[in-house]
Design a protein around this motif. Sequence first.
Motif, PDB file in Angstrom:
ATOM      1  N   LEU A   3       0.478  11.094  -0.418  1.00  0.00           N
ATOM      2  CA  LEU A   3       0.978  10.791   0.922  1.00  0.00           C
ATOM      3  C   LEU A   3       0.136   9.673   1.516  1.00  0.00           C
ATOM      4  O   LEU A   3      -1.071   9.842   1.727  1.00  0.00           O
ATOM      5  CB  LEU A   3       0.898  12.023   1.815  1.00  0.00           C
ATOM      6  N   PRO A   4       0.729   8.479   1.776  1.00  0.00           N
ATOM      7  CA  PRO A   4      -0.056   7.358   2.296  1.00  0.00           C
ATOM      8  C   PRO A   4      -0.330   7.485   3.789  1.00  0.00           C
ATOM      9  O   PRO A   4       0.439   8.098   4.538  1.00  0.00           O
ATOM     10  CB  PRO A   4       0.842   6.150   2.006  1.00  0.00           C
ATOM     11  N   GLY A   5      -1.424   6.892   4.208  1.00  0.00           N
ATOM     12  CA  GLY A   5      -1.757   6.853   5.624  1.00  0.00           C
ATOM     13  C   GLY A   5      -2.689   5.691   5.913  1.00  0.00           C
ATOM     14  O   GLY A   5      -3.414   5.232   5.027  1.00  0.00           O
ATOM     15  N   LYS A   6      -2.653   5.200   7.160  1.00  0.00           N
ATOM     16  CA  LYS A   6      -3.549   4.119   7.566  1.00  0.00           C
ATOM     17  C   LYS A   6      -4.106   4.418   8.944  1.00  0.00           C
ATOM     18  O   LYS A   6      -3.412   4.962   9.809  1.00  0.00           O
ATOM     19  CB  LYS A   6      -2.824   2.769   7.573  1.00  0.00           C
ATOM     20  N   GLU A   7      -5.357   4.045   9.147  1.00  0.00           N
ATOM     21  CA  GLU A   7      -6.002   4.165  10.447  1.00  0.00           C
ATOM     22  C   GLU A   7      -6.492   2.782  10.869  1.00  0.00           C
ATOM     23  O   GLU A   7      -7.163   2.098  10.095  1.00  0.00           O
ATOM     24  CB  GLU A   7      -7.187   5.132  10.385  1.00  0.00           C
ATOM     25  N   VAL A   8      -6.136   2.378  12.074  1.00  0.00           N
ATOM     26  CA  VAL A   8      -6.598   1.092  12.598  1.00  0.00           C
ATOM     27  C   VAL A   8      -8.029   1.252  13.098  1.00  0.00           C
ATOM     28  O   VAL A   8      -8.321   2.161  13.876  1.00  0.00           O
ATOM     29  CB  VAL A   8      -5.691   0.604  13.740  1.00  0.00           C
ATOM     30  N   PHE A  31       0.809  -1.214   0.000  1.00  0.00           N
ATOM     31  CA  PHE A  31       0.000   0.000   0.000  1.00  0.00           C
ATOM     32  C   PHE A  31       0.842   1.264   0.000  1.00  0.00           C
ATOM     33  O   PHE A  31       0.657   2.147  -0.845  1.00  0.00           O
ATOM     34  CB  PHE A  31      -0.951   0.002   1.210  1.00  0.00           C
ATOM     35  N   HIS A  32       1.769   1.391   0.957  1.00  0.00           N
ATOM     36  CA  HIS A  32       2.536   2.632   1.076  1.00  0.00           C
ATOM     37  C   HIS A  32       3.337   2.907  -0.203  1.00  0.00           C
ATOM     38  O   HIS A  32       3.377   4.044  -0.684  1.00  0.00           O
ATOM     39  CB  HIS A  32       3.470   2.570   2.296  1.00  0.00           C
ATOM     40  N   ARG A  33       3.957   1.886  -0.746  1.00  0.00           N
ATOM     41  CA  ARG A  33       4.755   2.096  -1.958  1.00  0.00           C
ATOM     42  C   ARG A  33       3.862   2.495  -3.133  1.00  0.00           C
ATOM     43  O   ARG A  33       4.209   3.397  -3.904  1.00  0.00           O
ATOM     44  CB  ARG A  33       5.534   0.828  -2.298  1.00  0.00           C
ATOM     45  N   ASN A  34       2.709   1.846  -3.276  1.00  0.00           N
ATOM     46  CA  ASN A  34       1.804   2.174  -4.375  1.00  0.00           C
ATOM     47  C   ASN A  34       1.345   3.633  -4.310  1.00  0.00           C
ATOM     48  O   ASN A  34       1.308   4.342  -5.314  1.00  0.00           O
ATOM     49  CB  ASN A  34       0.579   1.254  -4.348  1.00  0.00           C
ATOM     50  N   ILE A  35       0.984   4.085  -3.113  1.00  0.00           N
ATOM     51  CA  ILE A  35       0.479   5.448  -2.966  1.00  0.00           C
ATOM     52  C   ILE A  35       1.597   6.463  -3.179  1.00  0.00           C
ATOM     53  O   ILE A  35       1.405   7.506  -3.822  1.00  0.00           O
ATOM     54  CB  ILE A  35      -0.170   5.629  -1.583  1.00  0.00           C
ATOM     55  N   GLU A  36       2.788   6.167  -2.642  1.00  0.00           N
ATOM     56  CA  GLU A  36       3.911   7.087  -2.835  1.00  0.00           C
ATOM     57  C   GLU A  36       4.298   7.193  -4.306  1.00  0.00           C
ATOM     58  O   GLU A  36       4.611   8.289  -4.797  1.00  0.00           O
ATOM     59  CB  GLU A  36       5.110   6.620  -2.009  1.00  0.00           C
ATOM     60  N   GLN A  37       4.266   6.073  -5.034  1.00  0.00           N
ATOM     61  CA  GLN A  37       4.601   6.108  -6.453  1.00  0.00           C
ATOM     62  C   GLN A  37       3.567   6.890  -7.259  1.00  0.00           C
ATOM     63  O   GLN A  37       3.873   7.394  -8.343  1.00  0.00           O
ATOM     64  CB  GLN A  37       4.736   4.681  -6.996  1.00  0.00           C
TER      65      GLN A  37
END
Length: 241
Positions: A98-103, A88-94
């Motif tokens: 700006l990637p983010g996740k909420e639990v 996820f983080h790499r896909n969004i950065e590419q």
Amino acid sequence: MPPKSARTPVWKSIATALTRDITEGRYGPGDKLPTEADLSARFGVNRHTVRHALKAMAEGGLVHARRGAGVFVTLTPTDYPIGKRVRFHRNIEQAGRLPGKEVLYFETRNPDAEEAEALDLPTDGRVHVYGGRSLADDTPIAVFRSVFPAHRFPDLTDRLDRLRSVTAALRECGVPDYTRAWTRLTAQRATTTQALHLRLSEGDPILRTVGVNIDPDGAPIEFGTSWFAGDRVTLTLNDTP
């Protein structure tokens, strides 16, 4: 007598003013515009005139209406590759975001039949479940549920809570790498809960992906389901390892 100059229609002036608000950053991608009543009061016109302006902006692709929710500034869809390695983080950065996740939750429970089959669990197997929300530039683009075999990763939820990264948590558990075995894509309509998390209206289009990740030995380690906001993500198939 000199000819009278043509007057700009009021609706067009409103569209120009709102477009300027967007281009100058007062409203960003995904933001909700003021209500028709508020815009009517701001510009001193009736709602029909405001509606005409918003319709013209929608036809130009600048905004879009969501039934029962309002009018929103159009987002540029984020390209999200689905291939052998879904990170996820790499896909969004590419994609330049700006990637983010909420639990949203962690739980350990008995698996349902689909989870047990996907993870090849023993009859008495249990699973850890990680549910959350994925963001790009602070805008929710997906809600997800990841299911892991509890007997293999007994303390995985603690690691996920601390690291907030599936890749990092699995690495600490002795899995240096993992790849996608298969993925299924389905178009659906957002439920009430999904719409709430994704800032959509109930019934709006979403894309569901279901997949299994495997370790280097081919053993299934994650059964994942994600529900993407249909107007915010372009899912692309990518076979690159």
